[in-house]
Design an enzyme around this catalytic site. Structure first.
Site, PDB file in Angstrom:
ATOM      1  CB  THR A  59      -7.593  -5.659   6.246  1.00  0.00           C
ATOM      2  OG1 THR A  59      -7.272  -4.429   6.884  1.00  0.00           O
ATOM      3  CG2 THR A  59      -9.051  -5.688   5.934  1.00  0.00           C
ATOM      4  CB  THR A  60      -3.079  -4.975   9.012  1.00  0.00           C
ATOM      5  OG1 THR A  60      -3.709  -3.793   8.558  1.00  0.00           O
ATOM      6  CG2 THR A  60      -1.582  -4.835   8.905  1.00  0.00           C
ATOM      7  CG  ASP A  73      -7.614   0.556   6.174  1.00  0.00           C
ATOM      8  OD1 ASP A  73      -7.756  -0.174   7.168  1.00  0.00           O
ATOM      9  OD2 ASP A  73      -8.308   0.461   5.154  1.00  0.00           O
ATOM     10  CG  ASP A 103     -11.954   0.022   9.285  1.00  0.00           C
ATOM     11  OD1 ASP A 103     -12.305  -0.275   8.135  1.00  0.00           O
ATOM     12  OD2 ASP A 103     -10.767  -0.001   9.685  1.00  0.00           O
TER      13      ASP A 103
END
Ligand code: ADP
Ligand code: MG
Length: 525
Positions: free
Chosen positions: A91-92, A58, A379
Site C-alpha cells: 500500500t505504501t 502501515d 497483511d
C-alpha cells in the site's frame, strides 16, 4: 466570455496551474508516508479527534486515518485502499510510486510535453513491464514462501514475532485451501487476545467460537451430525411480549406458563424429529428448556454473534433461519465434529464442517499492541493467500523495480517521438522504491540506486536489490527478501491508474467551500 450560470457556485481552476496544484497534493501525500517504507521505515503516531493514539508503520492505516479533503489526495488514498483490498500489501509503495510518476510527469510538462502524451507513454510503459514480470518471477518452494510472508512484515515488530505471524498465517491459509488452490479469506477467523506473547499465537483447524455449551449436562463432543442456525432465540418472551394477563382463577398463571414451556418443547421436538444434534442461536435460549435439550442429545449455544453464525453457515453448508418454526430439511447443516474445549483457561467451541475453516488465536501483551498484531496478521494472511493461490514471487529490496526499469529503458529506445521521454520518466519513477528504502535506512539514495543498477547489469541478474544491513547491493534470493508477484503487479497497476487519471483531468470545479490542501513536502517539486 463569462462563466455559464450553471457554474456560478463553483470555483474553477484549469490548465497548468490546476495541474500543478493536483500534482503538489499527490506528492504531499506521498511524502507524508515515504518515511514508513521498508524494514527501516519509521512509525507514525496518529491522534484522532478524541485524542486516541495509534502507533503504526502501515501506510494505508496512516492514510485512511488522516482526514484528507483534497480530491486528488483522496484518489491516491483510494488507490492505496484498493491495493489493501486486492493485494493486502504494497500500500505504501503504491502511493510512493504514484507520487513519483506524477512528479516526473510534471517535469516533462514544464518542458512543453502535453499531459495526454505523458499519459499515453505511461500506459505503454505499464503494459510493457507487466509483460516483463514473467521474465523476472520464479516459483517459490515451501521454504521460500515463509521468507516471502516474513518480508511483508518488514519493519513491523521484532524478528521472532514476524517468524511466528508468517508461519501461523501460512498454516491457516493452507488449512482452508481448496483442491484447486483457491482460498476464501472469509473462512479464516482471527481471534485476538491480550496477555501473552505473540510467539504463542497459533492456527487451529475448524471454526472456533469463544463460547461454552449452555449446560454441562449436554455432551461435550458430538460427531457427524446435523446443525441448525437460528438468527433469533428459543425463548418464551417471543410470544408473551404484548400479552396482558388477567388472572382471575387460581392456576391460570401456572397453566399459562405450562403452555409456554410446551411451546418451547414443541420447537425442540421439531429438532429431535429432524435428528438435529447441535443448535446455535443468535439470541437467548430459555433456561427452562436446557434440560430437555440435554436429555435429547442436543448440544446448544446461545448469544452467538451473527458474524460467527454466518461463518458456521459456510462451514456447515447451510443457512440461517429466523425461528425453529420455520425449519425445513433444507435448513439442516452438517458437521464432522462439534467440541467444547478449554485453551489456556478459556472456553472454546470448535466446529469442523465439510467446508474448510481455520481460526487463528493471536496473542499480544497489551491492548495497543494487539491492534498492530491484528494488522500484521491481516497483511500476512493476504500475502499467504497470494502464495498459496499463485506461488510466483519476485525479489524485494527494490530489485524487481530496477529489473523492470532496465527493460523499460531498452524498450523506450524503440519508441519514436515524445512518448519515449515519458517512458524514460516512468522508468525513473519506478526506481523510487530503491531510493526510498535506502533513504529510510540512512544510506545515500542516489549512490545506492546506481550501485544496484550497475550490479544487476554486470551480473545480468534481476535479483540484486539493496541489502539494508550493509548498505550494499546483494542477491535478494540469498537474503530471502521476496514478494508475491501479484502484489508488485497490483502496485504498478494502481499507481499508474492514479497518475494517468490525474494527468487526464484538465479542469477542476470546486463547489464553493474551503478545501484543505495538504502542506507541500519540504524539498518542493
Ligand atoms: P508496503 O506498504 O508498500 O508494503 P512496506 O513498509 O511493507 O511497504 O515495505 C515494503 C518494501 O520493503 C518492499 O519493497 C520490500 O521489498 C522492502 N523490504 C522488506 N524487507 C526488506 C529487507 N530486509 N531488505 C530490503 N528491502 C526490504
Ligand atoms: Mg508491506
Amino acid at each position: 466570455m463569462s462563466e455559464a450560470p450553471i457554474l456560478k457556485d463553483t470555483t474553477r481552476s484549469s490548465g497548468r496551474e490546476a495541474l500543478q496544484k493536483k500534482i503538489q497534493a499527490a506528492m504531499a501525500l506521498a511524502s507524508a508516508i515515504r518515511s514508513t517504507l521498508g524494514p527501516k521505515g519509521l512509525d507514525k503516531l496518529l491522534i484522532d479527534d478524541e485524542g486516541r493514539t495509534l502507533v503504526t508503520n502501515d501506510g494505508v492505516t496512516v492514510l485512511e486515518t488522516a482526514k484528507v479533503e483534497h480530491p486528488i489526495a483522496k484518489m491516491m488514498i483510494n488507490a492505496s485502499s484498493t491495493q489493501d483490498r486486492i493485494a493486502k500489501d504494497g500500500t505504501t509503495s503504491t502511493v510512493i510510486l504514484a507520487g513519483e510518476m506524477l512528479q516526473n510527469a510534471w517535469q516533462l510538462i514544464l518542458q512543453g510535453i502535453h499531459p495526454s502524451t505523458v499519459a499515453r507513454g505511461y500506459r505503454k510503459s505499464e503494459q510493457y513491464i507487466l509483460q516483463c514480470m514473467s521474465e523476472i518471477k520464479f516459483e517459490a518452494n515451501e521454504n521460500i514462501k515463509n521468507s516471502v510472508v516474513k518480508t511483508s512484515l518488514a519493519g513491523k515488530g521484532h524478528s521472532s514475532m514476524q517468524e511466528t505471524i508468517a508461519r501461523v498465517s501460512l498454516d491457516a491459509v493452507r488449512m482452508v485451501a481448496e483442491q484447486d488452490s483457491t482460498v476464501d479469506l472469509s473462512k479464516i477467523k482471527l481471534i485476538s487476545q491480550t496477555g501473552g506473547r505473540v510467539e504463542d499465537s497459533k492456527a487451529f483447524r475448524g471454526l472456533m467460537i469463544p463460547k461454552k455449551r449452555i449446560s454441562s449436562n449436554m455432551m461435550k463432543t458430538v460427531k457427524h451430525g446435523k446443525i441448525v442456525l437460528v438468527d433469533g432465540g428459543l425463548e418464551k418472551s417471543n410470544v408473551a411480549t404484548d400479552l396482558k394477563l388477567n388472572v382471575t382463577t387460581v392456576g391460570v398463571l401456572e397453566s399459562f406458563r405450562q403452555e409456554e414451556r410446551n411451546m418451547l418443547k414443541r420447537q425442540v421436538d421439531k429438532l429431535i424429529k429432524n435428528n438435529v444434534t447441535v443448535l446455535a442461536c443468535r439470541e437467548s435460549i430459555d433456561d427452562d428448556i436446557k434440560n430437555y435439550l440435554a436429555e435429547n442429545g442436543i448440544q446448544a449455544f446461545r448469544r452467538v454473534a451473527r458474524s460467527d453464525l454466518n461463518m458456521l453457515a459456510r462451514v456447515c453448508n447451510t443457512n440461517l433461519i429466523n425461528s425453529i418454526d420455520a425449519l425445513t430439511t433444507n435448513d439442516l447443516g452438517s458437521f464432522i465434529s462439534s467440541e467444547n474445549t478449554t485453551i489456556d483457561g478459556k472456553d472454546f467451541w470448535i466446529i469442523k464442517g465439510d467446508g474448510n475453516a481455520a481460526t487463528i488465536i493471536a496473542k499480544a501483551s497489551t491492548a495497543d499492541f494487539v491492534s498492530e498484531v491484528e494488522r500484521c496478521f491481516d497483511d500476512s494472511i493476504g500475502v499467504s493467500i497470494h502464495l498459496v493461490e499463485d506461488g510466483f514471487v519476485v525479489c524485494g529490496g527494490g530489485a524487481s523495480y530496477v529489473a523492470l526499469a532496465r527493460r523499460l529503458r531498452r524498450y523506450a529506445e524503440t519508441i519514436p517521438g515524445r512518448e519515449q521521454l515519458a517512458i524514460e520518466a516512468y522508468a525513473d519513477a519506478i526506481e523510487v522504491i530503491v531510493r526510498v528504502l535506502a533513504e529510510n535506512a540512512g544510506i545515500d539514495p542516489i549512490t545506492t540506486l546506481l550501485d544496484v543498477v550497475a550490479k544487476q547489469t554486470n551480473n545480468d541478474s534481476d535479483y540484486i536489490g539493496i541489502n539494508l544491513s550493509t548498505g550494499r547491493p546483494s542477491d535478494m534470493v540469498e537474503l530471502g527478501v521476496l514478494e508475491p508477484q501479484g502484489i508488485v503487479k497490483q502496485a504498478i497497476i494502481g499507481a499508474t491508474e492514479v497518475a494517468i487519471s490525474v494527468l487526464r483531468i484538465d479542469d477542476v470545479l470546486w463547489a464553493k467551500q474551503e478545501m484543505q490542501m495538504p502542506d507541500m513536502p519540504e524539498d518542493g517539486m
